[in-house]
Design a protein around this motif. Sequence first.
Motif, short mmCIF file in Angstrom:
data_model
loop_
_atom_site.label_atom_id
_atom_site.label_comp_id
_atom_site.label_asym_id
_atom_site.label_seq_id
_atom_site.Cartn_x
_atom_site.Cartn_y
_atom_site.Cartn_z
N ALA A 1 -10.60 25.18 -12.50
CA ALA A 1 -9.62 25.93 -13.27
C ALA A 1 -8.21 25.60 -12.78
O ALA A 1 -7.27 25.48 -13.59
N ALA A 2 -8.04 25.44 -11.47
CA ALA A 2 -6.73 25.07 -10.92
C ALA A 2 -6.31 23.70 -11.45
O ALA A 2 -5.15 23.50 -11.83
N LEU A 3 -7.24 22.75 -11.50
CA LEU A 3 -6.91 21.42 -12.03
C LEU A 3 -6.53 21.50 -13.50
O LEU A 3 -5.60 20.81 -13.94
N ARG A 4 -7.23 22.31 -14.25
CA ARG A 4 -6.89 22.47 -15.67
C ARG A 4 -5.48 23.05 -15.80
O ARG A 4 -4.68 22.58 -16.62
N ALA A 5 -5.18 24.07 -15.02
CA ALA A 5 -3.86 24.69 -15.07
C ALA A 5 -2.76 23.70 -14.68
O ALA A 5 -1.69 23.66 -15.29
N VAL A 6 -3.03 22.87 -13.68
CA VAL A 6 -2.05 21.87 -13.27
C VAL A 6 -1.80 20.88 -14.39
O VAL A 6 -0.66 20.48 -14.65
N GLY A 7 -2.85 20.48 -15.09
CA GLY A 7 -2.68 19.59 -16.24
C GLY A 7 -1.80 20.21 -17.31
O GLY A 7 -0.93 19.54 -17.88
N VAL A 8 -2.02 21.50 -17.59
CA VAL A 8 -1.20 22.20 -18.57
C VAL A 8 0.26 22.22 -18.09
O VAL A 8 1.19 21.94 -18.86
N LEU A 9 0.46 22.54 -16.82
CA LEU A 9 1.83 22.57 -16.28
C LEU A 9 2.50 21.20 -16.34
O LEU A 9 3.70 21.11 -16.65
N GLU A 10 1.76 20.15 -16.05
CA GLU A 10 2.33 18.80 -16.14
C GLU A 10 2.80 18.49 -17.55
O GLU A 10 3.87 17.93 -17.76
N ARG A 11 1.98 18.87 -18.55
CA ARG A 11 2.37 18.62 -19.94
C ARG A 11 3.58 19.46 -20.34
O ARG A 11 4.48 18.97 -21.02
N ILE A 12 3.61 20.71 -19.90
CA ILE A 12 4.76 21.57 -20.18
C ILE A 12 6.02 20.97 -19.54
O ILE A 12 7.07 20.87 -20.18
N ALA A 13 5.90 20.57 -18.28
CA ALA A 13 7.05 20.02 -17.56
C ALA A 13 7.56 18.75 -18.24
O ALA A 13 8.78 18.57 -18.39
N ALA A 14 6.66 17.87 -18.67
CA ALA A 14 7.08 16.63 -19.32
C ALA A 14 7.80 16.93 -20.64
O ALA A 14 8.86 16.37 -20.93
N ARG A 15 7.26 17.86 -21.44
CA ARG A 15 7.85 18.20 -22.74
C ARG A 15 9.22 18.85 -22.55
O ARG A 15 10.21 18.45 -23.16
N VAL A 16 9.28 19.86 -21.67
CA VAL A 16 10.54 20.57 -21.44
C VAL A 16 11.57 19.63 -20.80
O VAL A 16 12.76 19.69 -21.13
N GLY A 17 11.12 18.76 -19.92
CA GLY A 17 12.04 17.79 -19.31
C GLY A 17 12.66 16.89 -20.35
O GLY A 17 13.87 16.62 -20.30
N ARG A 18 11.85 16.40 -21.30
CA ARG A 18 12.40 15.56 -22.37
C ARG A 18 13.39 16.35 -23.22
O ARG A 18 14.44 15.84 -23.60
N GLU A 19 13.05 17.61 -23.52
CA GLU A 19 13.95 18.44 -24.33
C GLU A 19 15.28 18.68 -23.60
O GLU A 19 16.35 18.58 -24.21
N ALA A 20 15.22 19.01 -22.32
CA ALA A 20 16.44 19.27 -21.54
C ALA A 20 17.29 18.00 -21.45
O ALA A 20 18.52 18.05 -21.61
N ALA A 21 16.65 16.85 -21.24
CA ALA A 21 17.39 15.59 -21.18
C ALA A 21 18.03 15.29 -22.53
O ALA A 21 19.16 14.79 -22.60
N GLY A 22 17.32 15.63 -23.60
CA GLY A 22 17.88 15.42 -24.94
C GLY A 22 19.10 16.28 -25.19
O GLY A 22 20.10 15.83 -25.77
N VAL A 23 19.06 17.54 -24.74
CA VAL A 23 20.22 18.42 -24.90
C VAL A 23 21.40 17.86 -24.11
O VAL A 23 22.54 17.83 -24.63
N LEU A 24 21.17 17.41 -22.91
CA LEU A 24 22.25 16.82 -22.11
C LEU A 24 22.79 15.57 -22.79
O LEU A 24 24.01 15.34 -22.82
#
Length: 190
Positions: free
Chosen positions: A146-169
């Motif tokens: 379950a921890a590995l699954r959660a980490v995978g979800v967090l990695e995908r969230i971080a990648a998506r939000v990171g792209r969005e934040a970089a786009g805003v900048l």
Amino acid sequence: MEGGALVEWDWWTVEFGDAHAGAAGALIGGGEPGPVYFDVGSGPNVPSTTHWSAYDGRAGRPLAEALRAVCACGWRGVAEYPLDWDAVGDRPLYEADVDLTGPLADWNAHLSLVRDKAAPLPDSLAALLVEVAERLTATTADAPLAALRAVGVLERIAARVGREAAGVLAEDGVSAERWPPGSGPPAPRP
């Protein structure tokens, strides 16, 4: 502490990760020596390291005179901490009780300056990140899959939000490389 040598960092923080990993660096003649190579017989790969504990004079290796704090970002501490070879005796450095509190304190002071220049996190987000880390750690002990699954979800969230934040900048014509040192990120958008 660069080149092809393996660097084993002594200190690491979740906040800055590998970008600001720290270590005690060996000094010989006032400068950092090149890597120490280990003869493991024939073959194309010769392991090497720049870890301070390898500079103990054994097997023809150089003998460190002092230590100082170093950071993966390239920062080097100014203070030098002489090694007391009388106290070390004939033990390898990794077995000796070498006091690293000076270099560690210098590296922590460096991180404080880095932290002061970094974009501040809102308190609520910082608290949430601490809570997520604590819950993931607890889940790892009880339900590692379950921890590995959660980490995978967090990695995908971080990648998506990171792209969005970089786009805003980028829309604002700002890149992280263009921020003047110490100025932090641009003001929030209205």
